[in-house]
Scaffold this active site. Structure first.
Site, PDB file in Angstrom:
ATOM      1  N   ASP D  16       0.765  -1.097   0.133  1.00  0.00           N
ATOM      2  CA  ASP D  16       0.077   0.052  -0.294  1.00  0.00           C
ATOM      3  C   ASP D  16       0.928   1.248   0.150  1.00  0.00           C
ATOM      4  O   ASP D  16       0.667   2.132  -0.759  1.00  0.00           O
ATOM      5  CB  ASP D  16      -1.034   0.121   1.165  1.00  0.00           C
ATOM      6  CG  ASP D  16      -2.083  -0.900   1.074  1.00  0.00           C
ATOM      7  OD1 ASP D  16      -1.833  -1.958   0.384  1.00  0.00           O
ATOM      8  OD2 ASP D  16      -2.908  -0.539   1.847  1.00  0.00           O
ATOM      9  N   ARG D  98       0.729   6.208  17.043  1.00  0.00           N
ATOM     10  CA  ARG D  98       0.618   7.488  15.759  1.00  0.00           C
ATOM     11  C   ARG D  98       1.160   8.592  16.207  1.00  0.00           C
ATOM     12  O   ARG D  98       1.939   9.034  15.299  1.00  0.00           O
ATOM     13  CB  ARG D  98      -0.850   7.459  15.626  1.00  0.00           C
ATOM     14  CG  ARG D  98      -1.722   6.043  15.142  1.00  0.00           C
ATOM     15  CD  ARG D  98      -0.896   5.574  14.238  1.00  0.00           C
ATOM     16  NE  ARG D  98      -1.601   4.203  13.506  1.00  0.00           N
ATOM     17  CZ  ARG D  98      -0.870   3.434  13.020  1.00  0.00           C
ATOM     18  NH1 ARG D  98       0.240   3.274  12.724  1.00  0.00           N
ATOM     19  NH2 ARG D  98      -1.578   2.170  12.655  1.00  0.00           N
ATOM     20  N   SER D 181      -6.837  -7.330   8.023  1.00  0.00           N
ATOM     21  CA  SER D 181      -5.703  -6.403   8.191  1.00  0.00           C
ATOM     22  C   SER D 181      -5.218  -6.275   9.464  1.00  0.00           C
ATOM     23  O   SER D 181      -6.035  -6.488  10.553  1.00  0.00           O
ATOM     24  CB  SER D 181      -6.240  -5.076   7.201  1.00  0.00           C
ATOM     25  OG  SER D 181      -6.970  -4.506   8.464  1.00  0.00           O
TER      26      SER D 181
END
Lengths: 405, 405, 405, 405
Positions: D16, D98, D181
């Site tokens: 990706d 993150r 995923s």
């Protein structure tokens, strides 16, 4: 009882604590050390020295300390950073003074090797709790004597008889029952009891001592500015001042304009409701001014978290939990938020009310460009609002699909 | 775009929503249904009917509803029970009106078989969020048209040109730029924009419309009483009134005494700070009065829990989350607490300030006997205070033993 | 003391409360009424009747009530709706039983015209608080006798001597010091004291009584389903059951798989830390199962508000504040949220652990269509995310512009 | 679009982000700088370098950083101090990674003079929010490119066609649709999508990658100790380790015993519910261990305040608000509480469960003397309990007098 050798008494020099002084000497057969604090209550303190000496306290055991600056800087200002209001209205003027007195008593107890401390608070109020939680937190094995919970001098006449019997001078105006009792320091004067006990009856004019009646205040509003640095007030009308000087100056301004009167029925920590009247002239101005500068310099997330924590913080202070880990945790969070809370607030004082009329700051988060309906440099695209609303609505829509007719 | 057949527009009859009406007809080639609500904004609504008709709206598609009583009873009063203040100061006068308008628009959409709704709120404000969250919560698959986020009439002159081009009458005083914009309903009038955009500049006198300048208010204070039943105000000076009548009467009183002005810099939900001026004359009195009656009738546990929940509740309202499960949960908790919040509060109104001067209730939890320093019937034994303090202190003492020098 | 005529004693029939019965008769020269509750502790209660009669209690003054259904339905289930965990881990099995016992004691006191109530809880624990707060809340002027805080039978040997002196039978295994003490009801068994007092020492195997050692549990996991209606469990593996039957069944399942053991150091309301061991087999399953069904049926706003309120709710229960306005307010909010919390949860039980492995509901708010990465019917447009992020970021960007280097 | 010159892409080296790399070069005609972080996800990172180079990224524009120690020390450990659990159960393994990636991307953007950043998160998830809030907070005027919200490669086949067209190698196992995923780092592996989308269906065995099936775990429990200093784990079984080494070691232990699996339906910040499966082996042990040491060393006031703040803290992290003032405020409060949270916890690991079996500390607040039923040195007088209860009961009694029959 007989094992107490030396006790540090919070001593105002007034009738009650004078009687306590004597009573401690008699009942506990111990040495009494007096501690008298200047917290800005506006009374001469030297007479307390003479009185203590007269009652046999050794000169080196008489402590009279001016704690005004420490009080404002390390207690009142941190509380003001929190925007603390007990039960939505009360600025906690009495609550905030007790921890400092307790702390100093414990320091003196260590200094003079005392094994006990004592105070003159009654057995029905919050102050006994605040004093004693402070003592125990700072000196876990100290002995605490609370005469009002022990002795039998509970009527006014018994108290006065005891005083006369022991050559304790009784001021003429103390002979009768006072129509109410008060507590004062640089932040406020509180009044309660007797004539205030019916919560339907209006507070009589003669109870007020720190503020003029708004009706007698000047007919012309007065504008002032207060400068803040990192959450604390540092200047009035551009003139820098120490914390206590600044608060005293705000008190003068508030007094003149009749600001900061509060008639309150509140919930005591000990479980009952009581009715009190508070006058907090400078503190009321300061509270509003602090909110004003935060409006400009505090982010929404920080501001709303503060608003949610403030009632808890106020409750902790009211309950005497200043020296508790949870108050310190809240303070750490609050203080963290204040790093950029600097700038200038303008306020208008007029006949009992105070209102913010302007605020500016080098740290302002307000942006005319962003808020304006005219064009701006791309910080805000109106089309973003659609996505913002749509995703905020998503859960409500899913709910609606399930639940709406 | 072409798939919208019929849209219900929140239509004030003013220039902006008139232009929107026309623009919707043109752009979406759809039928417009107008809804005009009387929320106590104090404007004639019949001209809106004529205007709508003139622009081609079918008579049966023109809805003009007097929602004043519903608004006060089902929206403002529940909010007042919560003592809600956004960011410590703002009584949420605009926020509380939007859900009701949205709800009625959706009802009308169902009635007339419309597939879309529209409003005239701008793309930078909170109102678009409040309207649309209401729409989506109540009708999850409704289509929403927000012209201000779509069209290109974003300058005043383009708007007026469009109006003239389409024979929409433009009042003389709307031709120029207005120096500020307002929103009004029975609870408040808000003003923002242009002359208010610099938060340091004082709000000009001419911006105020709902209250006299405190300096021009009567020189004599006025005392009033407000009666409450189960948390809601039901009478003024002993005279029972419907919710909207009562609030209107309080508005008159507040207006005369210059009560309820607020100059605020606030944090919008959409992420920016804005500066507004609010006038909430009756609501300010009501808020204080409600606190006054709660002081007497609400237990401490309930009162403190309410104080902790109130900022969250206020934030939810401000953010347009009236129709959210969490607002309803908080409301359930709050309403549960109000069963005994009945009685009478006396307030003094004077030159911009309102203060509680007395409160009484058949449900009072205040007990003179318990609080008095004189003898009482055994409800409170002063010696209990020692144990209370000792056990509250225990954890602090254990901490102190570990951590104190 | 002599003014107490009749006292209702919470009477287990064990040694301690038998001694208390006799001691009350002697010390207060009063009539004792016994109340023995079946809360699912798994003991025969009829022997308590014989014992009470033997000690001179009138037959009509012996109350033995099966309260299991009321206990689970009106106390445990409402608590489970709250997902209450004290200090993050403890399911409050002891705390939740006390209010019901207190309530029934007060009912009996009214029935038999008693002027006092008494319990066998010690002077250092939480249970004395829970009992007495219950008594006082429900009958404010009741007299409360707490023998453990009054008498001098504080050593085991003194207690047994007293028993023998008064012909109170002492079971052989009660003659020595028990190595720990326990409390049991349908929700849990708690153990504390003696062998558990060093929080570093592992709980000895012989302390456990309600669960098998996970190592001895079946080597094969067992899957069960629990059905919920409006937040309450109503069926296991599809078989509907009454509340108490259902919890008993979950207890059997939990016991067999060694589920629900907890070794905890906790903070008592009276101010000290204590170490206890809890076995809550069925309750542990129920707690997880309830969370599982809420995941599917509760909106985020409701769920997060519940999560924020749960620690407070748990603290209130732990502190004995079941009959307080603030607990009732929280319950009102929580119960409001449960209207749609219906459906089925599947759980896997295996050697001490329980995990949710599936959940389904006619009220599910989960939508595969919305969440899937494939196309959906327009409920979620990925482009909306940009606006959502941008407006959520706006305040952080304004902060960053001010504060970032 | 054309005004972007250089963009820093969070580049895993997988299909990706490789496609994104090429797409950015093509669509924006800009230079791409790649940043690949080792957060302990357990993959070789050097292949990412080769791939980036092959796609034309300049060698000096390829950043591969080992951030494991920073990640654990400055992100995971502070979060663990808070005992943060999202929605009561989830240890926030993705959320916490993150902000660090965003921070490093911005640092690199400054280093190389990039004007934009990009990431590969989808338009429906939380990660896009977390990345972008981080970017904007740290670099308010950075441009953000979120390809998944922009391009038309939204089907798997379109993506692979694009890859083949541009000579981007596609691993055989990536050609078909993956059945789920995953995201992995040193704290956890999360799995979602496809086979997990029906929340009633049990998670298939093959989805688990970080833990053995509890049924396959050792039949004998394993005891370990974890040492803490100031709230952070510093040693396992007495062996001191760096933060990342320690967490990796706990992961090994947790993996072997099948610890830390969680099947969850959660509420995303973007408004929908999703179902995920998390494996957090070491983190689950750490969470329990930290609670264990806090039980002994944290005062009740601090502990309960932490418990009340934890859900909010967890929500902020989940929503991507790491770099927000309110998260920092909460962290300041939490960190303040950890000064004495030092000592040793013993835990038992067995077939999917982890339990604290002992804890000790030089800072222990637990006192056997105080808690024991035997005599103690006067810290706790049982008679104090009466006063404590009486005053806590007072408000309930006053309520009862008003409200009870």
């Amino acid at each position: 009882m007989s094992d107490i050798k030396r006790v540090v008494l919070a001593f105002s020099g007034g009738l009650d604590t004078s009687v306590i002084l004597k009573w401690l000497q008699q009942t506990y057969n111990c040495e009494v050390v007096t501690f008298t604090a200047d917290l800005g209550q506006g009374e001469e303190l030297e007479p307390a020295r003479a009185k203590a000496q007269m009652m046999g306290v050794k000169p080196e055991h008489i402590f009279i300390d001016d704690l005004k600056e420490e009080f404002v800087r390390d207690y009142i200002f941190p509380m003001m950073r929190a925007n603390a209001l007990y039960e939505g209205l009360y600025l906690l003027g009495t609550s905030i003074a007790r921890p400092l007195i307790a702390k100093r008593q414990i320091e003196i107890a260590r200094l003079v090797g005392a094994d006990a401390v004592s105070h003159g608070a009654t057995g029905k109020g919050n102050d006994q709790v605040r004093f004693e939680l402070g003592y125990y937190a700072l000196s876990p094995d100290i002995k605490v004597i609370a005469p009002w919970r022990e002795w039998d001098l509970t009527s006014r006449s018994a108290l006065i008889a005891f005083a006369e019997q022991h050559q304790i001078p009784v001021a003429k105006d103390k002979r009768g029952e006072s129509p109410f009792s008060t507590d004062a320091n640089i932040l406020h004067t509180s009044s309660e009891g007797k004539v205030l006990e019916d919560p339907w009856e209006e507070v009589p004019d003669y109870v007020y001592s720190r503020t003029v009646n708004p009706e007698d205040a000047p007919n012309t509003p007065q504008s002032i500015t207060v400068d803040f640095e990192r959450g604390d007030a540092v200047a009035i009308d551009g003139v820098g001042m120490s914390p206590a000087t600044l608060l005293a100056k705000l008190n003068d301004l508030g007094r003149a304009h009749g600001i900061g009167r509060l008639d309150l029925v509140e919930n005591r920590f000990v479980g009952m409701k009581s009715r009190g009247m508070y006058e907090t002239p400078g503190g009321t101005i300061l509270h509003l001014a602090h909110r004003g500068i935060e409006q400009l310099t505090l982010d929404r997330g920080a501001a709303h978290l503060k608003d949610e924590l403030a009632p808890r913080y106020a409750e902790l202070l009211y309950n005497g939990m200043w020296f508790s880990p949870e108050r310190e945790m809240l303070q750490a969070a609050i203080d963290h938020s204040q790093a950029k809370v600097s700038g200038t607030v303008r306020l208008k004082l007029y006949k009992g009310s105070v209102n913010v009329t302007g605020r500016k700051s080098p740290n302002s988060l307000y942006s005319e460009k962003v808020v304006t309906f005219e064009d701006d440099a791309g910080a805000y695209d109106q089309r973003d609002a659609e996505g913002f609303i749509k995703l905020n609505a998503l859960r409500l829509r899913l709910l609606g699909r399930r639940d709406q007719p």
